[in-house]
Design a protein around this motif. Structure first.
Motif, PDB file in Angstrom:
ATOM      1  N   PHE A 132       1.284  -9.089  -0.163  1.00 26.86           N
ATOM      2  CA  PHE A 132       0.955  -8.746  -1.548  1.00 26.86           C
ATOM      3  C   PHE A 132       2.217  -8.411  -2.336  1.00 26.86           C
ATOM      4  O   PHE A 132       2.364  -8.796  -3.501  1.00 26.86           O
ATOM      5  CB  PHE A 132      -0.026  -7.564  -1.553  1.00 26.86           C
ATOM      6  N   LEU A 133       3.158  -7.703  -1.702  1.00 28.72           N
ATOM      7  CA  LEU A 133       4.388  -7.309  -2.387  1.00 28.72           C
ATOM      8  C   LEU A 133       5.275  -8.508  -2.696  1.00 28.72           C
ATOM      9  O   LEU A 133       5.955  -8.524  -3.729  1.00 28.72           O
ATOM     10  CB  LEU A 133       5.151  -6.288  -1.524  1.00 28.72           C
ATOM     11  N   ASP A 134       5.272  -9.520  -1.835  1.00 29.86           N
ATOM     12  CA  ASP A 134       6.097 -10.710  -2.060  1.00 29.86           C
ATOM     13  C   ASP A 134       5.413 -11.933  -1.461  1.00 29.86           C
ATOM     14  O   ASP A 134       5.810 -12.443  -0.410  1.00 29.86           O
ATOM     15  CB  ASP A 134       7.490 -10.520  -1.440  1.00 29.86           C
ATOM     16  N   PRO A 135       4.353 -12.435  -2.121  1.00 33.89           N
ATOM     17  CA  PRO A 135       3.618 -13.573  -1.546  1.00 33.89           C
ATOM     18  C   PRO A 135       4.460 -14.833  -1.463  1.00 33.89           C
ATOM     19  O   PRO A 135       4.298 -15.631  -0.537  1.00 33.89           O
ATOM     20  CB  PRO A 135       2.439 -13.753  -2.507  1.00 33.89           C
ATOM     21  N   TRP A 136       5.384 -15.044  -2.418  1.00 30.99           N
ATOM     22  CA  TRP A 136       6.178 -16.261  -2.431  1.00 30.99           C
ATOM     23  C   TRP A 136       7.228 -16.259  -1.321  1.00 30.99           C
ATOM     24  O   TRP A 136       7.745 -17.317  -0.957  1.00 30.99           O
ATOM     25  CB  TRP A 136       6.847 -16.430  -3.793  1.00 30.99           C
ATOM     26  N   GLY A 137       7.529 -15.074  -0.791  1.00 33.00           N
ATOM     27  CA  GLY A 137       8.500 -15.009   0.285  1.00 33.00           C
ATOM     28  C   GLY A 137       7.978 -15.573   1.589  1.00 33.00           C
ATOM     29  O   GLY A 137       8.762 -15.900   2.483  1.00 33.00           O
ATOM     30  N   ASN A 138       6.657 -15.670   1.715  1.00 35.38           N
ATOM     31  CA  ASN A 138       6.051 -16.250   2.912  1.00 35.38           C
ATOM     32  C   ASN A 138       4.859 -17.100   2.487  1.00 35.38           C
ATOM     33  O   ASN A 138       3.728 -16.879   2.907  1.00 35.38           O
ATOM     34  CB  ASN A 138       5.633 -15.142   3.875  1.00 35.38           C
ATOM     35  N   ALA A 139       5.157 -18.062   1.611  1.00 34.83           N
ATOM     36  CA  ALA A 139       4.096 -18.845   0.969  1.00 34.83           C
ATOM     37  C   ALA A 139       3.326 -19.721   1.935  1.00 34.83           C
ATOM     38  O   ALA A 139       2.201 -20.136   1.637  1.00 34.83           O
ATOM     39  CB  ALA A 139       4.690 -19.708  -0.143  1.00 34.83           C
ATOM     40  N   GLN A 140       3.895 -20.020   3.102  1.00 33.84           N
ATOM     41  CA  GLN A 140       3.201 -20.834   4.095  1.00 33.84           C
ATOM     42  C   GLN A 140       2.598 -19.989   5.218  1.00 33.84           C
ATOM     43  O   GLN A 140       2.011 -20.537   6.148  1.00 33.84           O
ATOM     44  CB  GLN A 140       4.165 -21.862   4.685  1.00 33.84           C
ATOM     45  N   GLY A 141       2.743 -18.667   5.119  1.00 33.90           N
ATOM     46  CA  GLY A 141       2.214 -17.774   6.140  1.00 33.90           C
ATOM     47  C   GLY A 141       1.213 -16.801   5.561  1.00 33.90           C
ATOM     48  O   GLY A 141       0.188 -17.203   4.996  1.00 33.90           O
ATOM     49  N   ASP A 142       1.544 -15.504   5.666  1.00 38.95           N
ATOM     50  CA  ASP A 142       0.603 -14.483   5.209  1.00 38.95           C
ATOM     51  C   ASP A 142       0.375 -14.525   3.698  1.00 38.95           C
ATOM     52  O   ASP A 142      -0.656 -14.059   3.212  1.00 38.95           O
ATOM     53  CB  ASP A 142       1.116 -13.092   5.609  1.00 38.95           C
ATOM     54  N   GLY A 143       1.323 -15.069   2.947  1.00 37.87           N
ATOM     55  CA  GLY A 143       1.161 -15.126   1.499  1.00 37.87           C
ATOM     56  C   GLY A 143       0.455 -16.371   1.000  1.00 37.87           C
ATOM     57  O   GLY A 143       0.262 -16.533  -0.209  1.00 37.87           O
ATOM     58  N   SER A 153      -6.105 -12.066  -8.461  1.00 35.87           N
ATOM     59  CA  SER A 153      -5.017 -12.262  -9.423  1.00 35.87           C
ATOM     60  C   SER A 153      -3.705 -11.641  -8.970  1.00 35.87           C
ATOM     61  O   SER A 153      -2.723 -11.670  -9.708  1.00 35.87           O
ATOM     62  CB  SER A 153      -5.417 -11.684 -10.782  1.00 35.87           C
ATOM     63  N   GLY A 154      -3.683 -11.076  -7.762  1.00 39.65           N
ATOM     64  CA  GLY A 154      -2.440 -10.550  -7.211  1.00 39.65           C
ATOM     65  C   GLY A 154      -2.077  -9.166  -7.689  1.00 39.65           C
ATOM     66  O   GLY A 154      -0.951  -8.709  -7.460  1.00 39.65           O
ATOM     67  N   MET A 155      -2.994  -8.459  -8.340  1.00 41.34           N
ATOM     68  CA  MET A 155      -2.701  -7.103  -8.807  1.00 41.34           C
ATOM     69  C   MET A 155      -2.997  -6.049  -7.745  1.00 41.34           C
ATOM     70  O   MET A 155      -2.548  -4.909  -7.854  1.00 41.34           O
ATOM     71  CB  MET A 155      -3.507  -6.803 -10.079  1.00 41.34           C
ATOM     72  N   LEU A 156      -3.780  -6.418  -6.708  1.00 40.70           N
ATOM     73  CA  LEU A 156      -4.141  -5.511  -5.628  1.00 40.70           C
ATOM     74  C   LEU A 156      -3.980  -6.239  -4.293  1.00 40.70           C
ATOM     75  O   LEU A 156      -4.100  -7.472  -4.247  1.00 40.70           O
ATOM     76  CB  LEU A 156      -5.589  -5.026  -5.792  1.00 40.70           C
TER      77      LEU A 156
END
Length: 374
Positions: free
Chosen positions: A225-236, A336-339
């Motif tokens: 949640f804090l950085d979804p783009w940092g692991n866009a193919q994994g947990d994000g 929406s990525g706010m929570l």
């Protein structure tokens, strides 16, 4: 000399006052939008997995029909007739929640045991069905808090905690948070002592913290949640695909049925993340319309609370509002990525028989509370 007849006396109690009518129609509009969106979001995956594109839609319509039957019955029965049975029904609901942990009865999906297979009826999710029962019994316990003996208060506070614990260890942190916050707001509305409110809030936060620290997947959800783009193919991945769906909708959306993300890019697109498909197809304008619908529902419900003739009835309206609108806002915040991501459905929209049945039962209780406004 002609005489004029006296005007008819205004009835002291209007069985279908303005608030009750508005809530009924808002509920039906919300349900209609939900069924339309479920048809769009679920058709491709249903066609691929079952060979029948209407598979999920047809089942949702059947559960909606059952829910509307319950809704119709509830709006015609005074709440005072339900309160004597609320305790027994709530105990049954708590028992069903704990039964999900019994081997052979509990059904596990995605590393969570939230469903119950009683063999003689379709698989249900007891935590969803427990929500209106907690609202009913919570209204009776908190609404007459200072009249109940001390032992009665202690027993039911303990039982509410047992219910929340049973949901938490399924694990189902999102539903636990919704139920716990609903009971807490109802207690606050009832005027319970500040020390009691602060103590229970502290215990709830502590339990949530312990759950997050002890569950690796929940910690990974927070980091994603804090950085979804940092692991866009994994947990994000889930959140990234949801944000892409919402962003690609633009102002007016791509049009009903024309979402691309629902075509196997966005996981669980017809359940917890169905709002992302809605936003992609109807854009910012459609999303704002849905928020206006929620705002209207909230405004009318607050009017009902303000005008309720007694505290238990006011707490029923409060609890139903918290679950229906509060859970909807929580779901939208997640999508929406706010929570952080939590597994809570969008009421009256997401696929799930237990969820839509529970939501329509609470809507029926809310309309009934509105009908009892003087």
């Amino acid at each position: 000399m002609a005489t004029t007849s006296a005007p008819a006396a205004k009835p002291l109690w209007d069985p279908w006052n303005a608030e009750a009518r508005w809530l009924r129609w808002l509920t039906l509009v919300w349900l209609g939008m939900g069924l339309a969106m479920l048809f769009s979001a679920s058709y491709p995956v249903a066609q691929q997995t079952t060979g029948d594109g209407l598979y999920f839609f047809k089942r949702q319509v059947l559960w909606s029909g059952l829910g509307l039957v319950c809704f119709t019955i509830l709006v015609r029965i005074p709440l005072q007739r339900w309160f004597p049975w609320a305790g027994i029904l709530c105990l049954l609901g708590i028992g069903l929640v704990w039964a999900t942990h019994v081997p052979g009865l509990g059904v596990s999906r995605l590393d969570a045991s939230r469903w119950l297979d009683l063999k003689v009826i379709p698989i249900i999710q007891p935590a969803e069905l427990l929500k209106p029962l907690l609202v009913l019994q919570g209204s009776w316990v908190f609404g007459r808090w200072f009249y109940h003996p001390l032992w009665f208060r202690g027993v039911w506070v303990g039982l509410f905690a047992l219910a929340l614990l049973g949901i938490l260890i399924q694990p189902n942190l999102g539903t636990t948070a919704i139920c716990g916050l609903t009971l807490w707001v109802m207690a606050w509305t009832a005027g319970l002592p500040l020390f009691t409110l602060l103590a229970t809030a502290g215990l709830g936060i502590l339990a949530a913290g312990v759950s997050i620290l002890s569950k690796d997947y929940q910690r990974r959800r927070i980091l994603a949640f804090l950085d979804p783009w940092g692991n866009a193919q994994g947990d994000g991945y889930q959140l990234v695909q949801s944000l892409l769906a919402i962003g690609s909708g633009g102002w007016w959306g791509k049009g009903y049925g024309l979402s691309l993300q629902k075509l196997f890019y966005l996981p669980i697109q017809y359940t917890d993340f169905i709002f992302a498909v809605y936003a992609e197809e109807f854009g910012l304008v459609g999303s704002l319309f849905f928020l206006v619908l929620l705002g209207s529902y909230t405004w009318v419900s607050l009017r009902v609370m303000w005008r309720c003739p007694d505290l238990p009835t006011r707490l029923v309206a409060c609890g139903c509002l918290m679950v229906l609108v509060g859970q909807a806002l929580l779901n939208i915040g997640v999508v929406s990525g706010m929570l952080p991501t939590t597994g809570v459905p969008l009421p009256l929209v997401s696929y799930g028989g237990s969820s839509i049945l529970s939501a329509l039962i609470m809507a029926g209780l809310l309309v009934r509370a509105a009908r009892e406004v003087g």
